[in-house]
Motif scaffolding. Structure first.
Motif, PDB file in Angstrom:
ATOM      1  N   TYR A  32       0.836  -1.199   0.000  1.00  0.00           N
ATOM      2  CA  TYR A  32       0.000   0.000   0.000  1.00  0.00           C
ATOM      3  C   TYR A  32       0.870   1.248   0.000  1.00  0.00           C
ATOM      4  CZ  TYR A  32       1.001  -0.328   5.023  1.00  0.00           C
ATOM      5  OH  TYR A  32       1.625  -0.425   6.235  1.00  0.00           O
ATOM      6  N   VAL A  34       1.092   5.363   1.022  1.00  0.00           N
ATOM      7  CA  VAL A  34       0.602   6.214   2.111  1.00  0.00           C
ATOM      8  C   VAL A  34       0.742   7.673   1.709  1.00  0.00           C
ATOM      9  CG1 VAL A  34       0.975   6.964   4.482  1.00  0.00           C
ATOM     10  CG2 VAL A  34       1.110   4.534   3.910  1.00  0.00           C
ATOM     11  N   ALA A  50       3.210  11.980  -0.487  1.00  0.00           N
ATOM     12  CA  ALA A  50       2.822  10.578  -0.632  1.00  0.00           C
ATOM     13  C   ALA A  50       4.042   9.751  -0.980  1.00  0.00           C
ATOM     14  CB  ALA A  50       1.742  10.416  -1.694  1.00  0.00           C
ATOM     15  N   ALA A  97      -3.226   8.566   5.086  1.00  0.00           N
ATOM     16  CA  ALA A  97      -4.181   7.727   4.378  1.00  0.00           C
ATOM     17  C   ALA A  97      -3.428   6.625   3.645  1.00  0.00           C
ATOM     18  CB  ALA A  97      -4.988   8.568   3.397  1.00  0.00           C
ATOM     19  N   ALA A  98      -4.092   5.499   3.438  1.00  0.00           N
ATOM     20  CA  ALA A  98      -3.461   4.362   2.776  1.00  0.00           C
ATOM     21  C   ALA A  98      -4.298   3.900   1.593  1.00  0.00           C
ATOM     22  CB  ALA A  98      -3.268   3.205   3.758  1.00  0.00           C
ATOM     23  N   ARG A  99      -3.571   3.409   0.598  1.00  0.00           N
ATOM     24  CA  ARG A  99      -4.207   2.941  -0.635  1.00  0.00           C
ATOM     25  C   ARG A  99      -3.473   1.678  -1.088  1.00  0.00           C
ATOM     26  NH1 ARG A  99      -3.198   3.455  -6.162  1.00  0.00           N
ATOM     27  NH2 ARG A  99      -5.033   3.785  -7.488  1.00  0.00           N
ATOM     28  N   THR A 101      -1.859  -0.905  -3.430  1.00  0.00           N
ATOM     29  CA  THR A 101      -1.284  -0.748  -4.756  1.00  0.00           C
ATOM     30  C   THR A 101      -0.980  -2.080  -5.437  1.00  0.00           C
ATOM     31  OG1 THR A 101       0.933  -0.635  -3.784  1.00  0.00           O
ATOM     32  CG2 THR A 101      -0.233   1.450  -4.132  1.00  0.00           C
ATOM     33  N   LEU A 110      -1.778   9.385  -6.476  1.00  0.00           N
ATOM     34  CA  LEU A 110      -1.515   9.416  -5.045  1.00  0.00           C
ATOM     35  C   LEU A 110      -1.715  10.801  -4.435  1.00  0.00           C
ATOM     36  CD1 LEU A 110       1.642   7.148  -4.574  1.00  0.00           C
ATOM     37  CD2 LEU A 110      -0.776   6.533  -4.453  1.00  0.00           C
ATOM     38  N   GLU A 115      -8.496   8.853  -3.839  1.00  0.00           N
ATOM     39  CA  GLU A 115      -7.866   7.589  -4.218  1.00  0.00           C
ATOM     40  C   GLU A 115      -7.558   6.711  -3.012  1.00  0.00           C
ATOM     41  OE1 GLU A 115      -7.058   6.311  -7.229  1.00  0.00           O
ATOM     42  OE2 GLU A 115      -8.098   7.953  -8.242  1.00  0.00           O
ATOM     43  N   TYR A 116      -7.765   7.242  -1.820  1.00  0.00           N
ATOM     44  CA  TYR A 116      -7.404   6.520  -0.605  1.00  0.00           C
ATOM     45  C   TYR A 116      -8.649   5.974   0.099  1.00  0.00           C
ATOM     46  CZ  TYR A 116      -2.783   8.550  -1.165  1.00  0.00           C
ATOM     47  OH  TYR A 116      -1.556   8.901  -1.649  1.00  0.00           O
ATOM     48  N   TRP A 119      -8.178   5.957   6.266  1.00  0.00           N
ATOM     49  CA  TRP A 119      -7.739   7.224   6.849  1.00  0.00           C
ATOM     50  C   TRP A 119      -7.540   7.099   8.346  1.00  0.00           C
ATOM     51  CZ3 TRP A 119      -6.914  11.768   4.082  1.00  0.00           C
ATOM     52  CH2 TRP A 119      -7.271  11.710   2.722  1.00  0.00           C
TER      53      TRP A 119
END
Length: 129
Positions: A32, A34, A50, A97-99, A101, A110, A115-116, A119
């Motif tokens: 992920y 951040v 990010a 925040a994390a997404r 990947t 990012l 896109e996240y 939170w």
């Protein structure tokens, strides 16, 4: 799911440094990215910085370039935001925040809060003049 907890905020004078930390806990081994965002009263959420899961992609908002540095320690599942030369206009609640990947390449997406998926609760940074 990724749970995020920010720490390190506070009240400081202009010109000093502060380091925020974002501790992440994930039940998945999926990689992920951040991001750090901030929001001042009456303002929209603003992109700050990010970093991709392995640090090979880093982005900064224009207002913090040259002053803030994002880094991550995957062994500790923690992302840091080193903030130097703080200004009163940096005053805001800072969120990480994390997404996910999935080890895929990432780009300017990012920099967008939408896109996240995950939170933190935010940490207040107040810079006095």
């Amino acid at each position: 799911q990724v749970q995020l907890v920010e720490s390190g905020g506070g009240l400081v004078q202009a010109g000093v440094s502060l380091r925020l930390a974002c501790a992440a806990s994930s039940r998945s081994s999926v990689t992920y990215a951040v991001g750090w965002f901030r929001q001042a009263p009456g303002n929209e959420r603003e992109f700050v910085a990010a970093i991709n899961w392995n640090g090979d992609k880093i982005f900064y908002g224009d207002s913090v370039k040259g002053r803030f540095t994002i880094s991550r320690d995957n062994a500790k599942d923690t992302v840091y935001l080193q903030m130097n030369s703080l200004k009163p206009e940096d005053t805001a609640v800072y969120y990480c925040a994390a997404r996910y990947t999935y080890s895929r390449p990432v780009g300017l997406e990012l920099t967008f809060p939408g896109e996240y998926a995950y939170w933190g609760q935010g940490t207040q940074v107040t810079v006095s003049s």
